[in-house]
Design a protein around this motif. Structure first.
Motif, PDB file in Angstrom:
ATOM      1  N   MET A   1       0.779  -1.138  -0.130  1.00  0.00           N
ATOM      2  CA  MET A   1       0.104  -0.045   0.076  1.00  0.00           C
ATOM      3  C   MET A   1       1.025   1.237  -0.081  1.00  0.00           C
ATOM      4  O   MET A   1       1.621   1.412   0.885  1.00  0.00           O
ATOM      5  CB  MET A   1      -0.818   0.055   1.265  1.00  0.00           C
ATOM      6  N   THR A   2       0.782   2.109  -1.089  1.00  0.00           N
ATOM      7  CA  THR A   2       1.576   3.336  -0.862  1.00  0.00           C
ATOM      8  C   THR A   2       0.763   4.339  -0.369  1.00  0.00           C
ATOM      9  O   THR A   2      -0.258   4.797  -0.601  1.00  0.00           O
ATOM     10  CB  THR A   2       1.401   3.790  -2.481  1.00  0.00           C
ATOM     11  N   ILE A   3       1.443   5.026   0.577  1.00  0.00           N
ATOM     12  CA  ILE A   3       0.899   5.984   1.626  1.00  0.00           C
ATOM     13  C   ILE A   3       1.246   7.341   0.955  1.00  0.00           C
ATOM     14  O   ILE A   3       2.354   7.649   0.406  1.00  0.00           O
ATOM     15  CB  ILE A   3       1.603   5.980   2.820  1.00  0.00           C
ATOM     16  N   THR A   4       0.214   8.213   0.791  1.00  0.00           N
ATOM     17  CA  THR A   4       0.284   9.747   0.315  1.00  0.00           C
ATOM     18  C   THR A   4       0.184  10.593   1.439  1.00  0.00           C
ATOM     19  O   THR A   4      -0.237  10.426   2.470  1.00  0.00           O
ATOM     20  CB  THR A   4      -0.434   9.815  -0.793  1.00  0.00           C
ATOM     21  N   GLY A   5       0.123  11.766   1.011  1.00  0.00           N
ATOM     22  CA  GLY A   5      -0.196  12.933   1.903  1.00  0.00           C
ATOM     23  C   GLY A   5      -1.704  13.225   2.053  1.00  0.00           C
ATOM     24  O   GLY A   5      -2.129  13.954   2.906  1.00  0.00           O
ATOM     25  N   ASP A   6      -2.523  12.382   1.377  1.00  0.00           N
ATOM     26  CA  ASP A   6      -4.030  12.653   1.324  1.00  0.00           C
ATOM     27  C   ASP A   6      -4.626  11.745   2.458  1.00  0.00           C
ATOM     28  O   ASP A   6      -4.647  10.331   1.935  1.00  0.00           O
ATOM     29  CB  ASP A   6      -4.577  12.511  -0.194  1.00  0.00           C
ATOM     30  N   LYS A   7      -4.897  12.233   3.490  1.00  0.00           N
ATOM     31  CA  LYS A   7      -5.560  11.355   4.440  1.00  0.00           C
ATOM     32  C   LYS A   7      -6.885  10.502   3.997  1.00  0.00           C
ATOM     33  O   LYS A   7      -6.904   9.175   3.998  1.00  0.00           O
ATOM     34  CB  LYS A   7      -5.690  11.955   5.809  1.00  0.00           C
ATOM     35  N   ALA A   8      -7.734  10.976   3.278  1.00  0.00           N
ATOM     36  CA  ALA A   8      -8.924  10.475   2.864  1.00  0.00           C
ATOM     37  C   ALA A   8      -8.591   9.303   1.844  1.00  0.00           C
ATOM     38  O   ALA A   8      -9.248   8.480   1.889  1.00  0.00           O
ATOM     39  CB  ALA A   8      -9.789  11.412   2.217  1.00  0.00           C
TER      40      ALA A   8
ATOM     41  N   ALA B   1      -7.094   2.035   2.234  1.00  0.00           N
ATOM     42  CA  ALA B   1      -7.065   0.625   2.977  1.00  0.00           C
ATOM     43  C   ALA B   1      -8.343  -0.028   2.981  1.00  0.00           C
ATOM     44  O   ALA B   1      -8.387  -1.092   3.024  1.00  0.00           O
ATOM     45  CB  ALA B   1      -6.869   1.558   4.358  1.00  0.00           C
ATOM     46  N   VAL B   2      -9.432   0.354   2.628  1.00  0.00           N
ATOM     47  CA  VAL B   2     -10.826  -0.025   2.750  1.00  0.00           C
ATOM     48  C   VAL B   2     -10.836  -0.985   1.588  1.00  0.00           C
ATOM     49  O   VAL B   2     -11.117  -2.134   1.583  1.00  0.00           O
ATOM     50  CB  VAL B   2     -11.947   0.880   2.949  1.00  0.00           C
ATOM     51  N   LYS B   3     -10.262  -0.257   0.592  1.00  0.00           N
ATOM     52  CA  LYS B   3     -10.261  -1.101  -0.707  1.00  0.00           C
ATOM     53  C   LYS B   3      -9.416  -2.386  -0.639  1.00  0.00           C
ATOM     54  O   LYS B   3      -9.711  -3.564  -0.958  1.00  0.00           O
ATOM     55  CB  LYS B   3      -9.817  -0.194  -2.007  1.00  0.00           C
ATOM     56  N   ARG B   4      -8.337  -2.390   0.094  1.00  0.00           N
ATOM     57  CA  ARG B   4      -7.709  -3.562   0.571  1.00  0.00           C
ATOM     58  C   ARG B   4      -7.978  -4.480   1.150  1.00  0.00           C
ATOM     59  O   ARG B   4      -8.024  -5.565   1.271  1.00  0.00           O
ATOM     60  CB  ARG B   4      -6.239  -3.060   0.935  1.00  0.00           C
ATOM     61  N   ILE B   5      -8.857  -4.198   2.083  1.00  0.00           N
ATOM     62  CA  ILE B   5      -9.704  -5.011   3.080  1.00  0.00           C
ATOM     63  C   ILE B   5     -10.798  -5.787   2.412  1.00  0.00           C
ATOM     64  O   ILE B   5     -10.652  -6.889   2.324  1.00  0.00           O
ATOM     65  CB  ILE B   5     -10.330  -4.181   4.320  1.00  0.00           C
ATOM     66  N   GLN B   6     -11.367  -5.061   1.503  1.00  0.00           N
ATOM     67  CA  GLN B   6     -12.097  -5.732   0.560  1.00  0.00           C
ATOM     68  C   GLN B   6     -11.593  -6.728  -0.437  1.00  0.00           C
ATOM     69  O   GLN B   6     -12.255  -7.906  -0.519  1.00  0.00           O
ATOM     70  CB  GLN B   6     -12.962  -4.502  -0.648  1.00  0.00           C
TER      71      GLN B   6
END
Length: 111
Positions: A1-8, A14-19
């Motif tokens: 998962m690539t983390i960005t500066g955009d929290k939303a 993250a929700v997509k990865r859970i799905q």
């Protein structure tokens, strides 16, 4: 998962990865440390939220419930009594938070 500066955006990914984990037959999804924002100490207060009422906690709860999966929420900056903690949350398939863990640092980085 690539983390960005955009929290939303990070929360949505993250929700997509859970799905995706559920679709692959997993019963447990584990997210990385500080997945809702860049791992930069100076940004922790900006990204911090109250657990379990913050936007990240609400999203993880809903994702766990809607996908009927356990979720280990990596960690997020938690705001509690004006202090910042690097906190991991664990959610059951009913969307209930069943555990938290505050990472312990040898040197107090946040105040």
């Amino acid at each position: 998962m690539t983390i960005t500066g955009d929290k939303a955006k990070n929360i949505a990914v993250a929700v997509k990865r859970i799905q995706e984990a559920k679709q692959k037959g997993c019963t447990l999804a584990i997210l990385p440390e500080c997945f809702n924002g860049l791992y930069e100490i100076e940004l922790f207060r900006k990204n911090a939220e109250v657990i379990p009422s913050g936007e990240t906690s609400k999203a993880l709860s809903q994702a766990a419930k809607s996908n009927q999966i356990y979720v280990v929420g990596g960690s997020i900056p938690e705001l509690c009594d004006d202090k910042i903690y690097n906190t991991c949350t664990v959610w059951n398939p009913n969307g209930n938070m069943i555990a938290t863990y505050r990472k312990v640092y040898f040197i107090r980085l946040f105040s």
